[in-house]
Design a protein around this motif. Sequence first.
Motif, PDB file in Angstrom:
ATOM      1  N   VAL A  57       4.079  -9.105  -5.431  1.00 49.76           N
ATOM      2  CA  VAL A  57       3.427  -8.752  -4.160  1.00 49.76           C
ATOM      3  C   VAL A  57       3.612  -9.878  -3.147  1.00 49.76           C
ATOM      4  CG1 VAL A  57       1.268  -8.099  -3.024  1.00 49.76           C
ATOM      5  CG2 VAL A  57       1.706  -7.366  -5.393  1.00 49.76           C
ATOM      6  N   ASP A  59       2.117 -10.925   0.142  1.00 49.20           N
ATOM      7  CA  ASP A  59       0.954 -10.623   0.978  1.00 49.20           C
ATOM      8  C   ASP A  59       1.041 -11.412   2.284  1.00 49.20           C
ATOM      9  OD1 ASP A  59      -1.429  -9.905   2.065  1.00 49.20           O
ATOM     10  OD2 ASP A  59      -2.687 -10.917   0.571  1.00 49.20           O
ATOM     11  N   LEU A 104       6.107  -5.296  -3.724  1.00 50.75           N
ATOM     12  CA  LEU A 104       5.306  -4.680  -2.665  1.00 50.75           C
ATOM     13  C   LEU A 104       5.091  -5.677  -1.539  1.00 50.75           C
ATOM     14  CD1 LEU A 104       3.508  -2.126  -1.974  1.00 50.75           C
ATOM     15  CD2 LEU A 104       1.609  -3.410  -2.972  1.00 50.75           C
ATOM     16  N   LEU A 106       2.876  -6.413   1.693  1.00 47.90           N
ATOM     17  CA  LEU A 106       1.635  -6.055   2.376  1.00 47.90           C
ATOM     18  C   LEU A 106       1.599  -6.715   3.745  1.00 47.90           C
ATOM     19  CD1 LEU A 106      -0.929  -6.531  -0.560  1.00 47.90           C
ATOM     20  CD2 LEU A 106       0.086  -4.389   0.245  1.00 47.90           C
ATOM     21  N   PRO A 114      -4.242  -1.859   6.638  1.00 46.47           N
ATOM     22  CA  PRO A 114      -3.121  -2.202   5.754  1.00 46.47           C
ATOM     23  C   PRO A 114      -1.877  -1.349   5.990  1.00 46.47           C
ATOM     24  CG  PRO A 114      -5.164  -2.020   4.512  1.00 46.47           C
ATOM     25  CD  PRO A 114      -5.454  -1.502   5.879  1.00 46.47           C
ATOM     26  N   ALA A 116       2.034  -1.024   3.959  1.00 48.26           N
ATOM     27  CA  ALA A 116       2.716  -1.489   2.747  1.00 48.26           C
ATOM     28  C   ALA A 116       4.091  -0.842   2.607  1.00 48.26           C
ATOM     29  CB  ALA A 116       1.874  -1.173   1.510  1.00 48.26           C
ATOM     30  N   TYR A 118       6.891  -0.453  -0.568  1.00 48.11           N
ATOM     31  CA  TYR A 118       7.165  -0.666  -1.993  1.00 48.11           C
ATOM     32  C   TYR A 118       8.647  -0.436  -2.254  1.00 48.11           C
ATOM     33  CZ  TYR A 118       7.224   0.041  -7.065  1.00 48.11           C
ATOM     34  OH  TYR A 118       7.509  -0.050  -8.399  1.00 48.11           O
ATOM     35  N   GLN A 133      -0.633   3.093  -3.888  1.00 47.40           N
ATOM     36  CA  GLN A 133      -1.033   3.758  -2.642  1.00 47.40           C
ATOM     37  C   GLN A 133      -2.512   4.120  -2.653  1.00 47.40           C
ATOM     38  OE1 GLN A 133       1.235   7.277  -1.789  1.00 47.40           O
ATOM     39  NE2 GLN A 133       0.358   7.576   0.228  1.00 47.40           N
ATOM     40  N   LEU A 136      -4.624   0.998  -2.122  1.00 45.98           N
ATOM     41  CA  LEU A 136      -4.629   0.603  -0.706  1.00 45.98           C
ATOM     42  C   LEU A 136      -5.434   1.587   0.138  1.00 45.98           C
ATOM     43  CD1 LEU A 136      -0.924  -0.549  -0.305  1.00 45.98           C
ATOM     44  CD2 LEU A 136      -2.951  -1.973   0.027  1.00 45.98           C
TER      45      LEU A 136
END
Length: 418
Positions: A57, A59, A104, A106, A114, A116, A118, A133, A136
């Motif tokens: 991830v 972020d 992912l 973010l 948010p 995102a 993927y 999903q 989130l």
Amino acid sequence: MSNFLIMLSQAYFSKLKSKSFIITTIIVAAALFLLANFDNITSAFTSESDSKEKIAVIDKTDYLFDPLEQQVKVLNKDISLESTDMSETDLAKKVEDETYKGYLILSEGEDKLPHAVYKSNTLSDTTVSQDLQLGLQNIKANLTAAQLELSQEDLAKLNAPVAFEKEALVEGAKSSEELDQARGIVYVLLFFIYFSVIAYANMTAMEVATEKSSRVMEILISSVSPVKQMFAKIIGIGLVGLTQLAVILVVGYFALVRRKDELAGGFFDVFGFGDLSISVILYAVIFFLLGYFLYATLAALLGSLVSRIEDVQQMVMPMTFLVMIGFFISMFGLSNPESAFITISSYIPFFTPMVMFLRVGMLNIPAYEPIIGIAVLLITIVLLGIFGARVYRGGVLMYGKSNSYKDIKKAIQLTNKD
């Protein structure tokens, strides 16, 4: 009667001792046992870390990773999130060599909510992306509530499902939960009846054709009447089927009962095995036996018309289609068992074994309806048995290429000359 019993025992024990019967029974029983313990078996060969789907991830918000990780732990314990500062190029290589399932990204949209992306090698596995999903989505709902200054109680009320209850006006009608459970067990048993009837009826036709093609039939009819042979084979192979199914059901039952506590709330409840009715099992056995005798009699009749094993499948194909039509009607009836079409079909003899069982399993119908269905089947079996015996007596004496139903008339003419 002694000749009949000799033929019956020969048909039964010859199939019981055959390698195909033993191997098939062992394979199916082992498959049931493995299926019931599949998760335990797979967990023995994989460590906890290997069984998890690792997702990297990135972020960019510095605040979404922690709440998302908490959400994913609740939604799917097999997904493991790892925060990373690696570039997308490096992560793509990690995904390619399967270090990670995917990664992912973010970020925060213009609405301060948010956003995102993927990425993985393939999008065929939707489980991981759907769980991410959903996690989130829950975070977004909380952030939106904060922006609108809604309390957690307000948000809970907003997302709470509407109070909607269903009640049947007819006394004794099944509730929606009972219908769902009945639908599951009926679905499983319908497959059981469908495949069993096809398999053992075809086995009957193949056995008759094999003896006829090898000229063994000529020796047998000199000492035992063709009619006795026909019914000895039908009953003998029927007993073989019951023996095989009994072994499979016993193994499956004990395999599932051993894990009843673990499967509670899952398999047992979804498919109705947690509250299995003895009457449903009894009706399943009755309609299986009647369906078998109906189609096995027809199969023996058709098998007696061919001289080569290669012609058997072509000759019994219309019979197979009848079984398939009955099965498809039953599948349609799972969603609407009270329709007039299903009710009428349940009294058509070649569809009764499955369609009437569907109605008995899912509806609280009067006792006289399944009794009428059973009576219709018994009368049809007797009539088909009388007709089949006449065709069989002449059919076993016919040789040469035969793949036409016009040969039924020839077989009857040969019987009348005897």
